[in-house]
Motif scaffolding. Structure first.
Motif, PDB file in Angstrom:
ATOM      1  N   GLU A 100       0.872  -1.074  -0.144  1.00 59.02           N
ATOM      2  CA  GLU A 100       0.061   0.041   0.137  1.00 59.02           C
ATOM      3  C   GLU A 100       0.898   1.240   0.065  1.00 59.02           C
ATOM      4  O   GLU A 100       1.585   1.408   1.064  1.00 59.02           O
ATOM      5  CB  GLU A 100      -0.904  -0.090   1.325  1.00 59.02           C
ATOM      6  N   ALA A 101       0.863   2.045  -1.020  1.00 60.22           N
ATOM      7  CA  ALA A 101       1.536   3.263  -1.220  1.00 60.22           C
ATOM      8  C   ALA A 101       1.334   4.220   0.137  1.00 60.22           C
ATOM      9  O   ALA A 101       2.292   4.631   0.502  1.00 60.22           O
ATOM     10  CB  ALA A 101       1.371   3.928  -2.630  1.00 60.22           C
ATOM     11  N   ARG A 102      -0.029   4.296   0.350  1.00 61.39           N
ATOM     12  CA  ARG A 102      -0.402   5.158   1.382  1.00 61.39           C
ATOM     13  C   ARG A 102       0.442   4.724   3.032  1.00 61.39           C
ATOM     14  O   ARG A 102       1.018   5.551   3.456  1.00 61.39           O
ATOM     15  CB  ARG A 102      -1.816   5.162   1.763  1.00 61.39           C
ATOM     16  N   ILE A 103       0.256   3.703   3.160  1.00 56.77           N
ATOM     17  CA  ILE A 103       1.052   2.886   4.389  1.00 56.77           C
ATOM     18  C   ILE A 103       2.524   3.306   4.394  1.00 56.77           C
ATOM     19  O   ILE A 103       2.984   3.536   5.186  1.00 56.77           O
ATOM     20  CB  ILE A 103       0.543   1.661   4.541  1.00 56.77           C
ATOM     21  N   ARG A 104       3.146   2.962   3.162  1.00 59.10           N
ATOM     22  CA  ARG A 104       4.625   2.864   2.979  1.00 59.10           C
ATOM     23  C   ARG A 104       4.865   4.632   3.203  1.00 59.10           C
ATOM     24  O   ARG A 104       5.897   5.050   3.930  1.00 59.10           O
ATOM     25  CB  ARG A 104       5.139   2.696   1.686  1.00 59.10           C
ATOM     26  N   ASP A 105       4.211   5.637   2.729  1.00 62.05           N
ATOM     27  CA  ASP A 105       4.458   6.925   2.835  1.00 62.05           C
ATOM     28  C   ASP A 105       4.235   7.305   4.322  1.00 62.05           C
ATOM     29  O   ASP A 105       4.846   8.152   4.812  1.00 62.05           O
ATOM     30  CB  ASP A 105       3.240   7.624   2.046  1.00 62.05           C
ATOM     31  N   VAL A 106       3.286   6.885   5.070  1.00 64.61           N
ATOM     32  CA  VAL A 106       3.077   7.278   6.645  1.00 64.61           C
ATOM     33  C   VAL A 106       4.291   6.450   7.489  1.00 64.61           C
ATOM     34  O   VAL A 106       4.700   7.531   8.188  1.00 64.61           O
ATOM     35  CB  VAL A 106       1.816   6.434   6.948  1.00 64.61           C
ATOM     36  N   ILE A 107       4.695   5.441   6.922  1.00 68.06           N
ATOM     37  CA  ILE A 107       5.839   4.921   7.636  1.00 68.06           C
ATOM     38  C   ILE A 107       7.171   5.634   7.693  1.00 68.06           C
ATOM     39  O   ILE A 107       7.728   6.079   8.492  1.00 68.06           O
ATOM     40  CB  ILE A 107       6.153   3.263   7.441  1.00 68.06           C
ATOM     41  N   ALA A 108       7.394   5.943   6.304  1.00 68.89           N
ATOM     42  CA  ALA A 108       8.573   6.861   6.082  1.00 68.89           C
ATOM     43  C   ALA A 108       8.333   8.168   6.601  1.00 68.89           C
ATOM     44  O   ALA A 108       9.388   8.861   7.304  1.00 68.89           O
ATOM     45  CB  ALA A 108       8.789   6.825   4.294  1.00 68.89           C
ATOM     46  N   GLY A 109       7.212   8.700   6.623  1.00 72.02           N
ATOM     47  CA  GLY A 109       6.965  10.066   7.023  1.00 72.02           C
ATOM     48  C   GLY A 109       7.060  10.347   8.661  1.00 72.02           C
ATOM     49  O   GLY A 109       7.431  11.425   9.230  1.00 72.02           O
ATOM     50  N   GLN A 127       7.330  10.293  20.403  1.00 68.12           N
ATOM     51  CA  GLN A 127       7.258   9.039  19.621  1.00 68.12           C
ATOM     52  C   GLN A 127       5.888   8.435  19.798  1.00 68.12           C
ATOM     53  O   GLN A 127       5.370   7.819  18.450  1.00 68.12           O
ATOM     54  CB  GLN A 127       8.339   7.999  20.034  1.00 68.12           C
ATOM     55  N   ARG A 128       5.305   8.510  20.597  1.00 68.53           N
ATOM     56  CA  ARG A 128       3.886   7.757  21.045  1.00 68.53           C
ATOM     57  C   ARG A 128       2.938   8.582  20.228  1.00 68.53           C
ATOM     58  O   ARG A 128       2.140   7.880  19.422  1.00 68.53           O
ATOM     59  CB  ARG A 128       3.489   7.886  22.538  1.00 68.53           C
ATOM     60  N   ARG A 129       2.988   9.926  19.939  1.00 71.86           N
ATOM     61  CA  ARG A 129       2.254  10.474  19.249  1.00 71.86           C
ATOM     62  C   ARG A 129       2.513  10.303  17.708  1.00 71.86           C
ATOM     63  O   ARG A 129       1.469  10.063  16.953  1.00 71.86           O
ATOM     64  CB  ARG A 129       2.494  11.956  19.420  1.00 71.86           C
ATOM     65  N   ARG A 130       3.543  10.035  17.250  1.00 67.98           N
ATOM     66  CA  ARG A 130       3.780   9.730  15.885  1.00 67.98           C
ATOM     67  C   ARG A 130       3.314   8.339  15.595  1.00 67.98           C
ATOM     68  O   ARG A 130       2.808   8.070  14.474  1.00 67.98           O
ATOM     69  CB  ARG A 130       5.190   9.610  15.751  1.00 67.98           C
ATOM     70  N   VAL A 131       3.255   7.404  16.280  1.00 66.09           N
ATOM     71  CA  VAL A 131       2.900   6.173  16.289  1.00 66.09           C
ATOM     72  C   VAL A 131       1.446   6.320  16.214  1.00 66.09           C
ATOM     73  O   VAL A 131       0.873   5.476  15.298  1.00 66.09           O
ATOM     74  CB  VAL A 131       3.291   5.139  17.276  1.00 66.09           C
ATOM     75  N   ALA A 132       0.764   6.561  17.087  1.00 67.68           N
ATOM     76  CA  ALA A 132      -0.728   7.058  17.263  1.00 67.68           C
ATOM     77  C   ALA A 132      -1.297   7.487  15.725  1.00 67.68           C
ATOM     78  O   ALA A 132      -2.363   7.304  15.177  1.00 67.68           O
ATOM     79  CB  ALA A 132      -1.044   7.917  18.245  1.00 67.68           C
ATOM     80  N   LEU A 133      -0.678   8.643  15.360  1.00 66.86           N
ATOM     81  CA  LEU A 133      -0.869   9.305  14.066  1.00 66.86           C
ATOM     82  C   LEU A 133      -0.952   8.261  12.982  1.00 66.86           C
ATOM     83  O   LEU A 133      -1.766   8.217  12.060  1.00 66.86           O
ATOM     84  CB  LEU A 133      -0.033  10.363  13.714  1.00 66.86           C
ATOM     85  N   ALA A 134       0.543   7.576  13.001  1.00 60.36           N
ATOM     86  CA  ALA A 134       0.461   6.572  11.855  1.00 60.36           C
ATOM     87  C   ALA A 134      -0.419   5.523  11.830  1.00 60.36           C
ATOM     88  O   ALA A 134      -1.092   4.915  10.780  1.00 60.36           O
ATOM     89  CB  ALA A 134       2.190   5.883  12.009  1.00 60.36           C
ATOM     90  N   ARG A 135      -0.899   5.033  13.159  1.00 61.72           N
ATOM     91  CA  ARG A 135      -2.014   4.185  13.031  1.00 61.72           C
ATOM     92  C   ARG A 135      -3.387   4.401  12.293  1.00 61.72           C
ATOM     93  O   ARG A 135      -3.856   3.884  11.531  1.00 61.72           O
ATOM     94  CB  ARG A 135      -2.159   3.568  14.541  1.00 61.72           C
ATOM     95  N   LEU A 136      -3.515   5.647  12.698  1.00 63.50           N
ATOM     96  CA  LEU A 136      -4.728   6.213  12.290  1.00 63.50           C
ATOM     97  C   LEU A 136      -4.607   6.443  10.614  1.00 63.50           C
ATOM     98  O   LEU A 136      -5.471   6.148   9.834  1.00 63.50           O
ATOM     99  CB  LEU A 136      -5.234   7.816  12.818  1.00 63.50           C
ATOM    100  N   LEU A 137      -3.550   7.209  10.080  1.00 69.15           N
ATOM    101  CA  LEU A 137      -3.271   7.502   8.860  1.00 69.15           C
ATOM    102  C   LEU A 137      -3.043   6.165   7.953  1.00 69.15           C
ATOM    103  O   LEU A 137      -3.444   6.578   6.699  1.00 69.15           O
ATOM    104  CB  LEU A 137      -2.275   8.641   8.607  1.00 69.15           C
ATOM    105  N   ALA A 138      -2.841   5.135   8.625  1.00 65.79           N
ATOM    106  CA  ALA A 138      -2.688   3.882   7.802  1.00 65.79           C
ATOM    107  C   ALA A 138      -3.952   3.575   7.014  1.00 65.79           C
ATOM    108  O   ALA A 138      -4.007   2.971   6.512  1.00 65.79           O
ATOM    109  CB  ALA A 138      -1.752   3.090   8.489  1.00 65.79           C
ATOM    110  N   GLY A 139      -5.037   3.867   7.810  1.00 68.77           N
ATOM    111  CA  GLY A 139      -6.358   3.441   7.396  1.00 68.77           C
ATOM    112  C   GLY A 139      -6.867   4.163   6.304  1.00 68.77           C
ATOM    113  O   GLY A 139      -6.434   5.272   5.845  1.00 68.77           O
ATOM    114  N   ASP A 140      -8.231   3.683   5.719  1.00 63.72           N
ATOM    115  CA  ASP A 140      -8.616   4.403   4.602  1.00 63.72           C
ATOM    116  C   ASP A 140      -9.801   5.001   5.181  1.00 63.72           C
ATOM    117  O   ASP A 140     -11.120   4.286   5.440  1.00 63.72           O
ATOM    118  CB  ASP A 140      -9.023   3.180   3.568  1.00 63.72           C
ATOM    119  N   TRP A 141     -10.064   6.050   5.307  1.00 63.39           N
ATOM    120  CA  TRP A 141     -11.233   6.954   6.016  1.00 63.39           C
ATOM    121  C   TRP A 141     -11.700   7.848   5.073  1.00 63.39           C
ATOM    122  O   TRP A 141     -10.920   8.660   4.133  1.00 63.39           O
ATOM    123  CB  TRP A 141     -10.919   7.600   7.235  1.00 63.39           C
TER     124      TRP A 141
END
Length: 596
Positions: A100-109, A127-141
């Motif tokens: 998934e291009a979106r998930i790769r972009d979120v992880i890299a960013g 770091q916890r905030r970034r993980v929480a954001l990444a978890r949300l943005l990895a989804g399709d909303w």
């Protein structure tokens, strides 16, 4: 545009007050909405009702069938025993999420540099905030609702998040609701602004800059409504038009109307008068860092810092978390001793630091605000020249948004934002002549940030600021430096230059580069002199390019906004100058490594 969700006649009340009374609004496909307002007026409650997390006492929220909504809370909801990878992608096999291009972009960013298998409990708050954001943005909303998404993020992460949200959906698809005090982020991402105040939600077109203009017009028409807020908003508009041309290069409002509104607003700071007063208080010598460095054993934090701080200088310091910003400020304040080089201080220097911990308030937690202030001096001078004024502690509290009723409140019962404001006043009233602000914007809403900036505009002394709030940093400082590769570097191009340099670092080959002395050792004497000469020329050229870009931005801001061809030509001119700058910066980095 298709309707996504809406609210009809929302009513919400708590035991002591009514928060909303008959609020009706809607979110359509393509909306990017920033939600602003004073602390406690209901921004997070509004977001929670729209997201279905909080039930209103009256009215209803409707969501179009099939619409999905992702929510980022202010609170940390990650499980300590979870891992980074599992928190972000769950049990999905790698071949699925990695495709998934979106998930790769979120992880890299957001997660670059984090151990994929690290336990959440071992991470820092950022770091916890970034993980929480990444978890949300990895989804399709279909709709994202973000409550203070930039909290604990550094400048680079905030810049990445803005870019991600701008390209996440097509132009007329998806919906975004974001509560944040980060004004740069609001202006960069949002196409509409909702102001929450006095039990209502008032919509405005455009991002933060357009909202400020429209609010000034609204307040001018009302004439007597909140005079102090009006003056601050007009002053801030003046800065947006005069001091930040990059923001107005693509204006969302009429330039002639903006110029008319600020015609009688003076420059935000009288630099000559303030610097003169700073020299009289400090003398010509403030703090000089002379080839200074700090190392702990074999671990080098910063090195070769040559920085002569001038009286009245207003400087922002940038750098990733762990780059050495706190160490650098410790050298200035005297809490850190150099392990190489030396630090020279003027005899009249009095340094004060506004920390993130609010230690200044600890002795006063049980005292009412009035008692805390009464133990200090009876009057204080702010400003310089004709703008100098004597203010009592009570007047200062009023300027920082304290009501008369709050003067009797014990310090321990104040909100986070109120404590932050009181902490700043205590530091300022101690009359330092060198002030260090370490992340001062935490817990403050946009109006209180404007009030703090207004107060700092009249403070005569040397100001050093570390902040991930880009808007605040650019607003209160006149120049920026960054810590890159353990060295202090001036940024003629400001935050944009810093982000380009960091991107260039990230794109560089990952193989370890030779140490600076070793690289320089490969040059002959003549080659070394030639490289030094080229480096100096590159620095001069970079400063000229930054000035040229600023000039074109000014021309664009004054240009007829209906002349699309002319605006396109100016945009192309800026792009060409920025490409020259990027190429020259890469060459500067190469030369720096060669010379050491």
């Amino acid at each position: 545009m298709a309707h996504l969700l809406g609210a009809e006649a929302l009513h919400l009340e708590f035991p002591t007050r009514i928060v909303f009374d008959s609020v009706t609004l809607g979110v359509n496909e393509g909306d990017r909405i920033g939600i602003v307002g004073r602390n406690g007026d209901g921004k997070s409650s509004l977001l929670a009702m729209l997201a279905g997390r909080l039930q209103p006492d009256g009215g209803r929220v409707t969501v179009r069938g099939g619409v999905t909504m992702g929510v980022l809370d202010q609170q940390d909801v990650l499980a300590d025993d979870d891992t980074v990878g599992h928190a972000v992608v769950g049990d999905a096999p790698e071949h699925e999420w990695a495709g998934e291009a979106r998930i790769r972009d979120v992880i890299a960013g957001l997660l670059s540099g984090l151990d994929w298998n690290a336990r959440i409990g071992s991470l820092s708050g950022g770091q916890r905030r970034r993980v929480a954001l990444a978890r949300l943005l990895a989804g399709d909303w279909d709709v994202l609702a973000l409550d203070e998404p930039t909290n604990h993020l550094d400048v680079e992460s905030i810049s990445w998040l803005a870019a991600h949200l701008k390209k996440r959906w097509p132009a007329n698809a998806g919906g975004l609701l974001v509560v944040t005090h980060d004004r740069w982020f609001l202006d960069e991402v949002c196409t509409a602004t909702w102001e929450v105040h006095d039990r209502i939600v008032e919509p405005f077109e455009g991002g933060y800059a357009a909202y400020i203009l429209q609010r000034v017009e609204r307040d001018r028409q009302a004439a007597a409504i909140e005079q102090r807020r009006q003056n601050l908003a007009r002053k801030e508009l003046a800065w947006l038009r005069r001091g930040a041309p990059a923001r107005t290069s693509k204006p969302k409002f009429r330039i002639d109307a903006a110029n008319e509104l600020i015609a009688d607003v003076p420059e935000i700071r009288n630099r000559v008068a303030l610097q003169s007063l700073a020299v009289s208080r400090l003398g010509k010598d403030v703090v000089d860092l002379l080839d200074a460095g700090v190392a702990y054993g074999d671990r080098e934090i910063i090195r070769d810092v040559e920085w002569r701080i001038a009286p009245g200088e207003r400087t922002g310091i940038l750098g990733v978390n762990g780059a050495g910003k706190s160490t650098l400020l410790g050298l200035v304040s005297g809490t850190v001793e150099p392990t190489s080089g030396r630090v020279k201080r003027g005899t009249t220097v009095k340094v004060a630091t506004l920390t993130q911990r609010m230690d200044e308030l600890d002795p006063h937690l049980d005292d009412p605000v009035r008692v805390v202030i009464s133990g200090l001096r009876t009057s204080y001078t702010f400003g310089a020249g004709s703008k100098a004024s004597e203010l009592t502690p009570g007047q200062l509290l009023e300027r920082m948004g304290f009501s008369s009723a709050q003067l009797s409140t014990p310090v321990k019962d104040l909100s986070g934002g109120q404590k932050r404001r009181l902490q700043l006043l205590l530091v300022l009233l101690d009359q330092p002549n060198v002030l260090i602000l370490d992340e001062p914007t935490n817990d403050l809403d946009t109006d209180m940030l404007a009030a703090m900036e207004d107060l700092l505009d009249e403070w005569a002394g040397t100001l050093l600021v570390v902040s991930h709030d880009r808007y605040f940093l650019e607003r209160v400082t006149d120049q920026q430096y960054a810590i890159l590769d353990r060295r202090l570097r001036h940024l003629p191009g400001g935050v944009d230059e810093y982000l380009r340099l960091r991107a260039a670092q990230d794109d560089a080959p990952s193989a370890p580069a030779p140490s600076a002395p070793a690289a320089a050792a490969g040059l002959s004497g003549a080659e070394l002199r030639a490289a030094q000469k080229e480096l100096a020329a590159a620095e001069r050229k970079l400063e000229k390019l930054a000035a040229d870009i600023a000039t074109v931005h000014d021309r664009m801001a004054a240009h007829d906004q209906s002349d699309y061809a002319g605006l396109g030509a100016l945009t192309a001119e800026i792009r060409a100058l920025e490409e020259q700058t990027a190429a020259l910066e890469e060459r500067w980095l190469e030369l720096s490594e060669q010379i050491g």
